[in-house]
Design a protein around this motif. Sequence first.
Motif, mmCIF file in Angstrom:
data_model
loop_
_atom_site.group_PDB
_atom_site.id
_atom_site.type_symbol
_atom_site.label_atom_id
_atom_site.label_comp_id
_atom_site.label_asym_id
_atom_site.label_seq_id
_atom_site.Cartn_x
_atom_site.Cartn_y
_atom_site.Cartn_z
ATOM 1 N N VAL A 77 0.764 -1.223 -0.178
ATOM 2 C CA VAL A 77 0.083 -0.124 0.096
ATOM 3 C C VAL A 77 0.976 1.366 -0.083
ATOM 4 N N ASP A 78 1.937 1.286 0.821
ATOM 5 C CA ASP A 78 2.797 2.350 0.828
ATOM 6 C C ASP A 78 3.372 2.616 -0.454
ATOM 7 N N SER A 79 3.792 1.546 -1.310
ATOM 8 C CA SER A 79 4.406 1.670 -2.502
ATOM 9 C C SER A 79 3.360 2.280 -3.402
ATOM 10 N N GLU A 80 2.189 1.968 -3.318
ATOM 11 C CA GLU A 80 1.253 2.563 -4.292
ATOM 12 C C GLU A 80 0.931 4.286 -3.977
ATOM 13 N N LEU A 81 1.058 4.449 -2.771
ATOM 14 C CA LEU A 81 0.642 5.740 -2.579
ATOM 15 C C LEU A 81 2.051 6.754 -2.923
ATOM 16 N N GLN A 82 3.248 6.112 -2.669
ATOM 17 C CA GLN A 82 4.479 6.787 -2.883
ATOM 18 C C GLN A 82 4.401 6.996 -4.298
ATOM 19 N N LYS A 83 3.953 6.167 -5.196
ATOM 20 C CA LYS A 83 3.728 6.402 -6.627
ATOM 21 C C LYS A 83 3.267 7.784 -6.997
ATOM 22 N N VAL A 84 2.141 7.686 -6.023
ATOM 23 C CA VAL A 84 1.040 9.008 -6.201
ATOM 24 C C VAL A 84 1.880 9.987 -5.940
ATOM 25 N N GLN A 85 2.597 10.270 -4.748
ATOM 26 C CA GLN A 85 3.137 11.330 -4.076
ATOM 27 C C GLN A 85 4.292 11.671 -5.046
ATOM 28 N N ARG A 86 5.137 10.683 -5.699
ATOM 29 C CA ARG A 86 6.266 10.987 -6.446
ATOM 30 C C ARG A 86 5.800 11.618 -7.822
ATOM 31 N N GLN A 87 4.617 11.217 -8.289
ATOM 32 C CA GLN A 87 3.998 11.820 -9.569
ATOM 33 C C GLN A 87 3.806 13.493 -9.254
ATOM 34 N N SER A 88 3.228 13.847 -8.027
ATOM 35 C CA SER A 88 2.962 15.062 -7.647
ATOM 36 C C SER A 88 4.258 15.981 -7.509
ATOM 37 N N GLU A 89 5.015 15.268 -6.906
ATOM 38 C CA GLU A 89 6.416 16.205 -6.789
ATOM 39 C C GLU A 89 7.157 16.194 -7.944
ATOM 40 N N THR A 90 7.145 15.208 -8.817
ATOM 41 C CA THR A 90 7.907 15.463 -10.054
ATOM 42 C C THR A 90 7.339 16.508 -10.942
ATOM 43 N N VAL A 91 5.943 16.595 -10.885
ATOM 44 C CA VAL A 91 5.134 17.529 -11.942
ATOM 45 C C VAL A 91 5.482 18.984 -11.267
ATOM 46 N N ASN A 144 4.337 23.419 -21.586
ATOM 47 C CA ASN A 144 5.326 22.873 -21.798
ATOM 48 C C ASN A 144 5.383 21.735 -20.745
ATOM 49 N N ILE A 145 4.697 21.494 -19.665
ATOM 50 C CA ILE A 145 4.617 20.756 -18.676
ATOM 51 C C ILE A 145 4.080 19.476 -18.835
ATOM 52 N N ARG A 146 3.378 19.272 -20.282
ATOM 53 C CA ARG A 146 2.741 18.063 -20.563
ATOM 54 C C ARG A 146 3.765 16.954 -20.817
ATOM 55 N N GLY A 147 4.891 17.040 -20.845
ATOM 56 C CA GLY A 147 5.857 16.037 -20.834
ATOM 57 C C GLY A 147 5.843 15.440 -19.481
ATOM 58 N N ALA A 148 5.795 16.187 -18.333
ATOM 59 C CA ALA A 148 5.712 15.545 -17.064
ATOM 60 C C ALA A 148 4.377 14.772 -16.514
ATOM 61 N N LEU A 149 3.359 15.444 -17.414
ATOM 62 C CA LEU A 149 2.034 14.879 -17.190
ATOM 63 C C LEU A 149 1.793 13.710 -17.729
ATOM 64 N N ILE A 150 2.265 13.446 -19.007
ATOM 65 C CA ILE A 150 1.805 12.294 -19.795
ATOM 66 C C ILE A 150 2.118 10.868 -19.381
ATOM 67 N N PRO A 151 3.279 11.021 -18.755
ATOM 68 C CA PRO A 151 3.900 9.691 -18.482
ATOM 69 C C PRO A 151 2.973 8.621 -17.682
ATOM 70 N N VAL A 152 2.050 9.749 -16.962
ATOM 71 C CA VAL A 152 1.181 8.720 -16.057
ATOM 72 C C VAL A 152 0.474 7.715 -16.844
ATOM 73 N N LEU A 153 -0.176 8.191 -17.987
ATOM 74 C CA LEU A 153 -1.013 7.282 -18.761
ATOM 75 C C LEU A 153 -0.393 5.878 -18.960
ATOM 76 N N LYS A 154 1.182 5.838 -19.296
ATOM 77 C CA LYS A 154 1.635 4.728 -19.334
ATOM 78 C C LYS A 154 2.051 3.868 -18.067
ATOM 79 N N GLU A 155 2.014 4.302 -16.899
ATOM 80 C CA GLU A 155 2.561 3.416 -15.691
ATOM 81 C C GLU A 155 1.604 2.781 -15.316
ATOM 82 N N ASN A 156 1.712 1.531 -14.892
ATOM 83 C CA ASN A 156 0.650 0.505 -14.328
ATOM 84 C C ASN A 156 0.386 0.794 -12.805
ATOM 85 N N SER A 157 -0.574 1.877 -12.415
ATOM 86 C CA SER A 157 -0.250 2.328 -11.024
ATOM 87 C C SER A 157 -1.916 2.824 -10.577
#
Length: 728
Positions: A77-91, A144-157
């Motif tokens: 569960v922590d791993s799944e939540l960390q994926k979410v937080q890492r995505q927000s931090e990356t963007v 120009n931020i689309r490059g950081a947003l779009i990878p979420v579509l390709k990740e199994n999460s």
Amino acid sequence: MKKSIKLRIMGIISAISLSGLLFLGVFSIIGAFNMRDSAIGNINELSQEMSEETFSIYRAHAIDTLRTVAEQCVALVDSELQKVQRQSETVAKSASYIYSHEKEYAPAPLTNWQDALDASENVRYSLSPEGGEDAREELLLMGNIRGALIPVLKENSPIIASYIGTEKGSFIAVDSDPAAAAPLRGYDPRARYWYEGAKKSGAAYWSEIVNYSDGYGAEITCSVPIYELRGEEKIFRGVAGTDAMLSEIDGIVRYAEVGAKGYAFLLDSRGQAIINQRSNSNLTARGDGAVTGEDYLNSPNEELRALASEMTSGKSGLRKLKIDEELVYAAYYPLKTLNWSICFVLPVRETEVTKHIMEAQITNLKDGTTRVFDKAINKIMLKFFAVFLLSFCVIIAFSIKFSKTITRPITQLQEGVLRIANGFLDEEINIRAEDEIGTLAASVNKMARSLKDYITEAERAAIIEARERAELKIAGAIQSSMLPRNFSLFPEMYAVMKPAKAVGGDFYDFFMTDDDHLAVLIADVSGKGIPAAMFMVVARTLLKNIAQLGGWSPKRVFEIVNASLCENNDTCMFVTVFMGYLEISTGRFSYVNAGHNPPIIRRGGGEEGGFLARRQEPKNTGQGEWLRSSRPGFVLAGMEDTVYTQEETTLAPGDTLFMYTDGVTEAANGGGELFSEARLMRAFNAGREDAPQKLITGIQAEVERFASGAEQADDITMLALKITERNE
């Protein structure tokens, strides 16, 4: 020392022959009585001890398993939540960099300010109702931020959406489901709970669980503030957010196995059960959209309240308590990402089942042992004398029996080898004998494992190769789709690009810079494959955007693009480009050459073509001519502060301009001979009456005939433009 099979059989038969006649009778009777008494005595002494010890071991194992499952579930569960937080931090980091280096980014074109939907990327854009010109410019910048947003579509999460909202009211989002990516109009992110929470906390902020009507169900959001960095100063500019489905976390908790009757539940920081294996509908919607679950901190069960208090305080441990009038073990662990805690419950009665089974088995064993021994002793005494008379038969029987025992490994080896030969590579020949058969069985097992490993590795390599081919094919299709192929507005223009590999570095383009100027360009990026394709996308985008937005001459466009490409060019890649502006009303053609092959021009009244190269007014001689030029400029991205020379000529009706890359002139046949500029000129002049499409098709066919099936070593790109009476 190893013994042969022959010696082993002879030794066994000899031992049976000598000892059987002398000691069979006496030792059979005495041994039977002794074994009976000893077995029953030992069973009586050990029965109680074995029962208690087995019960203790099983209970300890069950508790250890309970803890292990709980720890593993918490980690997942922590791993799944960390994926979410890492995505927000990356963007958030990407947006912060764009704000802090705004001058380095060109505006990202959008089709509609308040209602734009890119179906291929599921991207949504919006401005708040009061958003002005500043907000519109910011939306162009943050495109120009689309490059950081779009990878979420390709990740199994569990992630279903990633977005940013700004202080000026602009909003950009990417959704994983095209159906959910509905166009937005007048959406103001600043009034949303996820924006206000992150802005107020100044750090990663996790929202309450909400229940939307968009088909996703219960969701949770992690948002991170965005700051513009100006030296030591931090300026708040907006918030990056990521939505995640609660169903992914629910699935991890609900499907964790804890015994036959065990279950798990998850408490949030308020002590409410937002996930419970014993209930399929335990969440209740509030008026504000948030959902609540069963409140364990206010449970009528005092022990359950104490457990909930431990869990919400971030503690871990194991408790024994009553839940719903049943005594259970509860193992609970907090999550690292959120102030949540997961508890796994196992009924105590499941740990005691083995004790009763063991006691019953021991009783049956004692009774059965007594009956077997009594019956055996009676038979031995009755047939004692008959045994002596049948000694010879007994010896023969024992010899046959032991012979079968000795030869059994050979039979096992034969059967095992046949199964392995039929493809059952997981077959294990279980022969532990310390002789030739045992050694052979071990060798066969080793061979089967080696063969299985080899097949597995070969399959893995084939899968990787197939995936890489598919990815390159997709990349090639994307690259091809970026080049303009609609020649309907320019019927006297045609162009082709044939990459040497799945993707390439050549490109061409044509577009109107204003109502009276047509820009045409052709370019060749250094290198091949994916790196060249990526550099090609950057170079083409910069050239087109700056040419269309700035209103600058070709010379100035090249100098601006060269400065941009030189920045952070750690790979030392470069691109050769020829670009010209055709003034449609007058035929004046202004051009700049950055290290590219000179084009060929054929005047309308001439018979031959020549290389377009020098600033020189055309001579209407009725013949083709060479337009000599000063030396071409340096390549783009090669050296900062390069100054480029702009030259001009006039294109009259009937003139044809042909541009190409070195993949045409350097195409080689099987003998290593190049196609050359001379052959290109002959092929060009052979099609002097042809329209641009037919001209290019003919030259391409001539190159292929020359290559005679040799592998294409470089990208081949050509563009032809013919000036008509209508100046189209």
